[in-house]
Write an enzyme that holds these catalytic residues in place. Structure first.
Site, mmCIF file in Angstrom:
data_model
loop_
_atom_site.group_PDB
_atom_site.id
_atom_site.type_symbol
_atom_site.label_atom_id
_atom_site.label_comp_id
_atom_site.label_asym_id
_atom_site.label_seq_id
_atom_site.Cartn_x
_atom_site.Cartn_y
_atom_site.Cartn_z
ATOM 1 N N GLU A 289 0.858 -1.182 0.000
ATOM 2 C CA GLU A 289 0.000 0.000 0.000
ATOM 3 C C GLU A 289 0.897 1.237 0.000
ATOM 4 O O GLU A 289 1.126 1.879 1.020
ATOM 5 C CB GLU A 289 -0.949 -0.043 1.203
ATOM 6 N N GLU B 244 -8.395 4.666 4.561
ATOM 7 C CA GLU B 244 -8.290 3.835 3.356
ATOM 8 C C GLU B 244 -8.404 4.775 2.160
ATOM 9 O O GLU B 244 -9.452 5.405 1.954
ATOM 10 C CB GLU B 244 -9.393 2.776 3.330
#
Length: 319
Positions: free
Chosen positions: A54, A204
């Site tokens: 990520e 997120e």
């Protein structure tokens, strides 16, 4: 050499130069605290890279650290910045042995290997040291591995659902949706809330991308918002309230026979049909209840860990 390049070359890397106007020290591999000579805000923790694939938020955090070292960004509050799973980040993998964000209450399942468990311990110790400066705000920055009907959202572990977020915080960072969850999760943000009384969030933001692809334009609002937070600037007064969901339940994968009956490309926040078969793990079966939406479905997790979260939208004014 910038901080991200230095850390990818050597986990023991130090900052190339001190941050002007601050006392800066490394308190763990990839973790520094920055204490400004003149503080105007409560402590702030920024973490990225808990999952090594990520990378967008990692590059944003690295850009902010580099800007602070160059004197372009001027910290005005105690600031801890942490790069999470350095070993996995170096290899472009989500994790090496087990999910780091399931390790903050010890091993996530029997027989779990030690690399991520040891890293969770190091990050927890660093947070405990920094928490001596008082209660503050923690943002753990992630990207999603699947499509989402809400491309950016925050998860807030809280023992008091409906208590509200810091005014303007989410809007400042370009996050229009909030998911309220309990504080018992084995995540970094839940640990900060549970053990140190922090206002804590998991953000997120966008999709998983290759390291070096650059932090995309979809993260511009995050970058600008974090800059304001680090400099203790006031949030916008007219920020809109986020759309709120609340976690209703989770489904755990109990065995290797677990089957998840949702399409592989089902997006986060997909509304489910009442009575729809969601999963089975003999002899148990789970069905959707009224108003539930899908979040983080993943049948490939290890037995004993969460395979899907079910959330429900909160009507405006409800508690």
């Amino acid at each position: 050499m910038n901080i991200l390049s230095a850390l990818l070359a050597d986990s023991d890397a130090e900052l190339e130069r001190d941050i002007p106007g601050c006392r800066t020290r490394r308190i763990a591999q990839g973790v520094w605290e920055c204490l400004p000579e003149h503080s105007a805000g409560s402590p702030l923790v920024l973490c990225a890279g808990i999952h090594g694939d990520e990378t967008g938020p990692v590059e944003v955090l690295a850009e902010l650290v580099d800007a602070a070292c160059m004197g372009e960004l001027l910290p005005r509050r105690p600031w801890l910045f942490a790069f999470g799973n350095l070993a996995a980040l170096r290899l472009g993998r989500r994790y090496l042995e087990c999910d780091l964000n399931r390790c903050f209450r010890g091993a996530p399942h029997a027989g779990a290997a030690k690399i991520e468990v040891a890293r969770a311990h190091a990050l927890s110790q660093a947070l405990s040291i920094f928490a001596l400066h008082g209660k503050g705000l923690l943002l753990d920055l992630h990207s999603t591995i699947r499509a989402s009907l809400h491309p950016s959202f925050a998860i807030r572990p809280t023992a008091t659902p409906g208590s509200g977020a810091t005014p303007g915080l989410l809007a400042t960072c370009g996050v229009p949706v909030l998911v309220e969850a309990g504080v018992e999760a084995p995540t970094f943000s839940a640990t900060a809330a549970r053990e140190h009384g922090y206002e804590a969030y998991t953000f997120e933001l966008g999709r998983v991308r290759a390291l070096g692809a650059g932090s995309s334009e979809e993260l511009d609002a995050l970058r600008n918002g974090l800059w304001r937070l680090i400099e203790a600037a006031r949030p916008p007064e007219s920020a809109a309230s986020p759309r709120v969901y609340r976690v209703k339940r989770e489904i755990l994968k109990r065995s290797d026979d677990f089957a998840l009956h949702v399409p592989a490309d089902a997006p986060n926040f997909l509304p489910l049909q009442t009575g729809q078969l969601l999963a089975e793990d003999s002899p148990s079966r789970w069905f959707a209840e009224e108003g539930e939406c899908l979040l983080f479905p993943n049948p490939d997790v290890a037995p004993g860990t969460r395979a899907v979260v079910l959330v429900r939208p909160v009507e405006s004014g409800a508690t």
